[in-house]
Each structure stands twice: as structure tokens, then as C-alpha cells.
Design an enzyme around this catalytic site. Structure first.
Site, PDB file in Angstrom:
ATOM      1  N   TYR A 137       0.849  -1.190   0.000  1.00 20.19           N
ATOM      2  CA  TYR A 137       0.000   0.000   0.000  1.00 20.19           C
ATOM      3  C   TYR A 137       0.882   1.236   0.000  1.00 20.19           C
ATOM      4  O   TYR A 137       1.498   1.571   1.014  1.00 20.19           O
ATOM      5  CB  TYR A 137      -0.905  -0.038   1.235  1.00 20.19           C
ATOM      6  CG  TYR A 137      -1.828   1.153   1.418  1.00 20.19           C
ATOM      7  CD1 TYR A 137      -2.076   2.061   0.404  1.00 20.19           C
ATOM      8  CD2 TYR A 137      -2.471   1.345   2.632  1.00 20.19           C
ATOM      9  CE1 TYR A 137      -2.924   3.139   0.580  1.00 20.19           C
ATOM     10  CE2 TYR A 137      -3.336   2.418   2.829  1.00 20.19           C
ATOM     11  CZ  TYR A 137      -3.546   3.313   1.806  1.00 20.19           C
ATOM     12  OH  TYR A 137      -4.386   4.379   1.986  1.00 20.19           O
ATOM     13  N   LYS A 165      -1.152  -1.303  -4.182  1.00 25.40           N
ATOM     14  CA  LYS A 165      -2.264  -0.367  -4.061  1.00 25.40           C
ATOM     15  C   LYS A 165      -1.665   1.029  -4.137  1.00 25.40           C
ATOM     16  O   LYS A 165      -0.952   1.463  -3.226  1.00 25.40           O
ATOM     17  CB  LYS A 165      -3.009  -0.546  -2.737  1.00 25.40           C
ATOM     18  CG  LYS A 165      -4.098   0.508  -2.498  1.00 25.40           C
ATOM     19  CD  LYS A 165      -4.651   0.431  -1.088  1.00 25.40           C
ATOM     20  CE  LYS A 165      -5.640   1.565  -0.805  1.00 25.40           C
ATOM     21  NZ  LYS A 165      -6.128   1.546   0.598  1.00 25.40           N
TER      22      LYS A 165
END
Length: 304
Positions: A137, A165
Site C-alpha cells: 500500500y 495499491k
């Protein structure tokens, strides 16, 4: 390890609480089932939207257990790892592995602004400990740590790291990642109000926020984009966008839990210091959601 090739809509689920701030297991499970019945492709527990910073390690494992039971193998359940030290992250991963999660979304660093060397070693250490698929992320806007395409090249030899992400708020990054890395990683867009743009540039999926309350609508956006029906997708995206803006806020939890309440798919209970919105802030959200519900496209409507 075979890459699971995650794709589609993965909501970052909200954690449901009772009024006294205890975890609402039944409410959380019900909300997960609602999303799965409306077509989501996977889910992530205890991210920023899931109020991870207010939960103990044991509570995060409890939410993962609830999600695994509620999903009952229908979609992959990823546990978000956002501990403040590598040591605690490994302890959490050990517990979640024992529960049987499908994989992890990992934060390169939170609170401490790590440099690239520190962040990459942290990610690699978590992935090698997990021995399960990992999504990195990257959110330099909120956490001030940026793993750029060249850093993901350095991490490419770690077979467990399979997805990114991307939440830079800079849509150019998607093309830079593709040009630099090809298809080595699955790419997920993590900014709600860049969903159309991200999918148009070839993202494999979305880490959705507002999708928690509007899962079928969000899945429809993904399906339309993948089918090349861009004009129809754009109409749907434009309808959603005023709500999608509410995910890009320091009060995203308050905003999205109020959406859950107004749509009728959850409560507004959260953990302090967060408090429910009041006054003009609340009225503005109510007006946005009220207009969205009044103009909701019937053919894509989520089923309660």
C-alpha cells in the site's frame, strides 16, 4: 508460489462497533455478506477506513476471523498490516496466518517517515514472514513514504509481493508503474475519486471506500470499464463522484460511516476521538447522499 492475480473490487471494509465501542461482530459480518452478495471480488480488513489505529492487535485478529467466517471462502480476505514496528507486524502476521487469511496488504511505514531503504526492508521482511501473497500500500500523501517504480523494481525478486495499491493522488504514477514494471505486479487504485481514470489506464482493480455502501454500483463501474463501455461507465462514475470525494478526507471514517447509515447498511458508531459529524458538515453529506439515492441507477442498484 503461484500469483493469485487479484483483480476487481476489494473494499477496505469498515469495522462495525456497538455504541460502547466494542466490536460488533454480527454487524461486521452482515455488512461483509452484503458486499459479497453484490459481487465484490475480495476484501481488506482493518485498513485506515477500518479504524486500525484504534484497534489492538488482538482486535484486528478478531476482525480478520469475523471476515473469514462471513466470507466462507467466497472471496479472498486480506488483512491490512499497519503496525508501527516491524516486530509488531510480524506478530500480527503470525496470528493472521494461523487464522488462514488469503494474503496481506502491508504499509511500508506508518507514523515514522521511513526512507526508501528502510521501507523496502520492512516490506520485504513482512512478505517473507507471511509466505503468502502481499499487496504493498503506497500512500505518500497520508503517510509521507513513497515507494516509487524504481523501488518496486528492487522488490520484484520477492515472489510474495504480487500487487500494489497506489494512492499517490498522481494518476501519472499508474502509467509509470506499467512502463517500468510491465505486468510484474497487479495494480490497484486506492483513491476513490480517481477510479475511472485508474481503470482507463489499465489498473487491475480498485481498493474501494464508498464501495462498502454501494458494492454493486462499484462492481458495475469495473465491469463496464473492462468491457470497453466507457461512455456508460462515465455516466455511472459521474453519479458516484460527489460521494467518492468524501473518501479523500481526513474525516473519511466519519463520512463513510454516515453514508452507511444513510443508505441503511450500517451504523455510525466509531471509536473516539472520532465523533459523528454534526452541523453543516453533516448536512452537506446528507445532501450529497440524498441526491445520489434519488438519482440512483436502477440497473446497477445494490441489493440489501
Amino acid at each position: 508460489m503461484s500469483n493469485p492475480r487479484w483483480q476487481g473490487i476489494f473494499p477496505a471494509i469498515t469495522t462495525k462497533f456497538h455504541a460502547d465501542e466494542r466490536i460488533d461482530a454480527e454487524g461486521t459480518a452482515k455488512h461483509i455478506d452484503f458486499q459479497i452478495r453484490n459481487g465484490i471480488h475480495g476484501l481488506v480488513t482493518c485498513g485506515s477506513l477500518g479504524e486500525a489505529s484504534t484497534l489492538t492487535l488482538e482486535e484486528k485478529l478478531e476482525v480478520a476471523r469475523i471476515a473469514l467466517e462471513a466470507s466462507d471462502g467466497r472471496v479472498p480476505v486480506l488483512a491490512n498490516v499497519s503496525e508501527t514496528s516491524t516486530r509488531e507486524a510480524l506478530r500480527y502476521i503470525d496470528g493472521a496466518n494461523k487464522l488462514g487469511v488469503a494474503g496481506y496488504m502491508v504499509m511500508p511505514s506508518v507514523i515514522y517517515v521511513a526512507d526508501a531503504r528502510e521501507a523496502m526492508l520492512n516490506v520485504r521482511t513482512m512478505a517473507e514472514a507471511a509466505q503468502k501473497p502481499v499487496m504493498v500500500y503506497n500512500n505518500p500523501v497520508a503517510y509521507r513514504v513513497d515507494l516509487k517504480p524504481e523501488h518496486m523494481v528492487e522488490l520484484a525478486d520477492c515472489e510474495w509481493i504480487v500487487a500494489i495499491k497506489e494512492s499517490t493522488d498522481n494518476i501519472r504514477r499508474i502509467t509509470d508503474l506499467r512502463n517500468t514494471l510491465g505486468d510484474r505486479y497487479q495494480l490497484f487504485l486506492g483513491v476513490d475519486d480517481l477510479a475511472y481514470e485508474g481503470l482507463a489506464l489499465g489498473c487491475d482493480g480498485l481498493l474501494a471506500g464508498v464501495g462498502c455502501a454501494f458494492p454493486r454500483e462499484t462492481v458495475a463501474l469495473y465491469d463496464l470499464m473492462k468491457a470497453g463501455q466507457f461512455a456508460e461507465a462515465l455516466k455511472l462514475y459521474q453519479w458516484m463522484t460527489p460521494m467518492l470525494h468524501l473518501d479523500v478526507s481526513t474525516k473519511l471514517v466519519q463520512n463513510l460511516k454516515l453514508i452507511d447509515l444513510l443508505v441503511g447498511v450500517g451504523t455510525e458508531h466509531m471509536r473516539r476521538p472520532r465523533l459523528p459529524l454534526v452541523g453543516e458538515e453533516r448536512a452537506a453529506i446528507e445532501a450529497i447522499v440524498g441526491k445520489a439515492l434519488a438519482t440512483r441507477p436502477a440497473q446497477y442498484r445494490s441489493v440489501a
